[in-house]
Design an enzyme around this catalytic site. Structure first.
Site, mmCIF file in Angstrom:
data_model
loop_
_atom_site.group_PDB
_atom_site.id
_atom_site.type_symbol
_atom_site.label_atom_id
_atom_site.label_comp_id
_atom_site.label_asym_id
_atom_site.label_seq_id
_atom_site.Cartn_x
_atom_site.Cartn_y
_atom_site.Cartn_z
ATOM 1 N N TRP A 90 -4.790 6.097 6.384
ATOM 2 C CA TRP A 90 -3.437 6.606 6.591
ATOM 3 C C TRP A 90 -3.496 7.927 7.362
ATOM 4 O O TRP A 90 -4.220 8.844 6.987
ATOM 5 C CB TRP A 90 -2.737 6.836 5.253
ATOM 6 N N HIS A 115 3.331 5.318 2.756
ATOM 7 C CA HIS A 115 3.617 3.944 2.349
ATOM 8 C C HIS A 115 4.604 3.967 1.181
ATOM 9 O O HIS A 115 4.640 4.919 0.407
ATOM 10 C CB HIS A 115 2.337 3.177 1.968
ATOM 11 N N ARG A 141 3.722 8.021 9.714
ATOM 12 C CA ARG A 141 2.292 8.131 10.043
ATOM 13 C C ARG A 141 2.132 9.041 11.269
ATOM 14 O O ARG A 141 2.941 8.992 12.200
ATOM 15 C CB ARG A 141 1.694 6.753 10.367
ATOM 16 N N GLN A 155 9.012 -0.100 5.560
ATOM 17 C CA GLN A 155 8.227 -1.001 4.734
ATOM 18 C C GLN A 155 9.056 -1.447 3.540
ATOM 19 O O GLN A 155 10.044 -0.807 3.189
ATOM 20 C CB GLN A 155 6.977 -0.303 4.188
ATOM 21 N N VAL A 198 -5.327 -1.931 -5.474
ATOM 22 C CA VAL A 198 -5.307 -3.298 -6.012
ATOM 23 C C VAL A 198 -6.733 -3.827 -6.108
ATOM 24 O O VAL A 198 -7.610 -3.430 -5.336
ATOM 25 C CB VAL A 198 -4.458 -4.250 -5.139
ATOM 26 N N ALA A 252 1.135 -6.518 -6.644
ATOM 27 C CA ALA A 252 1.960 -5.733 -5.728
ATOM 28 C C ALA A 252 1.753 -6.254 -4.315
ATOM 29 O O ALA A 252 0.710 -6.828 -3.998
ATOM 30 C CB ALA A 252 1.597 -4.245 -5.804
#
Length: 284
Positions: A90, A115, A141, A155, A198, A252
């Site tokens: 990022w 995000h 970003r 997003q 995740v 997610a």
């Protein structure tokens, strides 16, 4: 009957016209009048509303959160501590602290969220599982603008947490969403991918609708397009929110809204979506 009505209306019109003329009111009875230009929702706003409606129909709640967050919400709580190599994924826009302020908010590092996943921990602290929720909004970003990239874009993230949540649930929701959004049944595949928050992590691909999976320049002759990242929520994230990860599991996902729009409408430059060109806006 119609002729009688026509004569009555014409008589009333002539009487009123004569009365206005006597009063020397300047009025051009033959002028067509001014065109009324009504505003309309931008394509991005329309699409976000449509996405929200689809997920509401699938049993999700719609939530919102800050565009400016602290470093812990955007990185630390999501298993991306300081100096972790994953932070290089990022490009971050930091907010310069106010050296004159003694406020606690200035003690933390503040940034424009990179995000929408930054909403997870605040949501878990506010609403305890089980829950299903979606958030849509701008992310930022620090990168150059070109045909497929911009320094700000939209997003949407979704999460589902419960005692029996699994990847089969995720696949069903993703397939149903694409079917409703593109109004046709679309092939979906999962591939292994890496995201710190995740485990396991997944990349989600859909069959290219431009070439119908025959292979084209858009899908790089593969027949597939990468559209999202997903996976099972990492136990560390649950720990940061004081959620019992032995009792609850969750998944997610995160999609880029502009990318979905570009694929749906055949738009090849993301910058037109963020312009104020009425020739584009009025098409939708």
């Amino acid at each position: 009957l119609y002729n009688e009505l026509k004569e009555k209306i014409n008589k009333l019109y002539l009487e009123k016209k004569e009365a206005l003329t006597r009063e020397e009111i300047k009025f051009d009875f033959d002028h067509p009048g001014l065109e009324l230009k009504l505003g309309k929702q931008h394509l991005l706003s329309q699409t976000i509303k449509e996405i929200q409606d689809i997920f509401i129909s699938l049993g999700f709640s719609v939530v919102d959160y800050n565009q400016i967050v602290d470093e812990k919400e955007n990185f630390d709580y999501l298993n991306i501590p300081k100096y972790h190599p994953a932070r290089d994924l990022w490009d971050t826009l930091w907010v310069k602290p106010n050296s004159d302020s003694k406020s606690k908010i200035q003690e933390a590092s503040i940034l424009f969220r990179t995000h929408t996943t930054a909403f997870q921990i605040p949501l878990f602290k506010k609403i305890k599982p089980p829950l299903r929720a979606i958030i849509a909004g701008k992310v930022f970003r620090y990168e150059a603008t070109d045909r497929t990239h911009d320094f700000e874009f939209n997003q949407f993230d979704g999460i589902s947490v419960g005692e029996n949540t699994n990847l089969a649930n995720l696949r069903y929701v993703v397939e149903k969403f694409f079917e409703k959004f593109y109004r046709v049944k679309i092939p979906v595949r999962f591939r292994p991918g890496y995201f710190p928050f995740v485990e396991p992590g997944l990349e989600i691909d859909i069959g290219c609708q431009i070439c119908q999976q025959r292979g084209c320049s858009t899908c790089k002759k593969t027949g597939w397009l990468e559209v999202a990242g997903a996976g099972m929520i990492h136990p560390y994230v649950f720990q940061c929110a004081n959620v019992d990860y032995k009792k609850y599991q969750g998944w997610a996902f995160g999609f880029g809204i502009e990318r979905l729009i570009m694929l749906r409408h055949g738009i090849d430059d993301i910058r037109i979506l963020h312009s104020s060109d009425l020739r584009f806006i009025e098409q939708f």
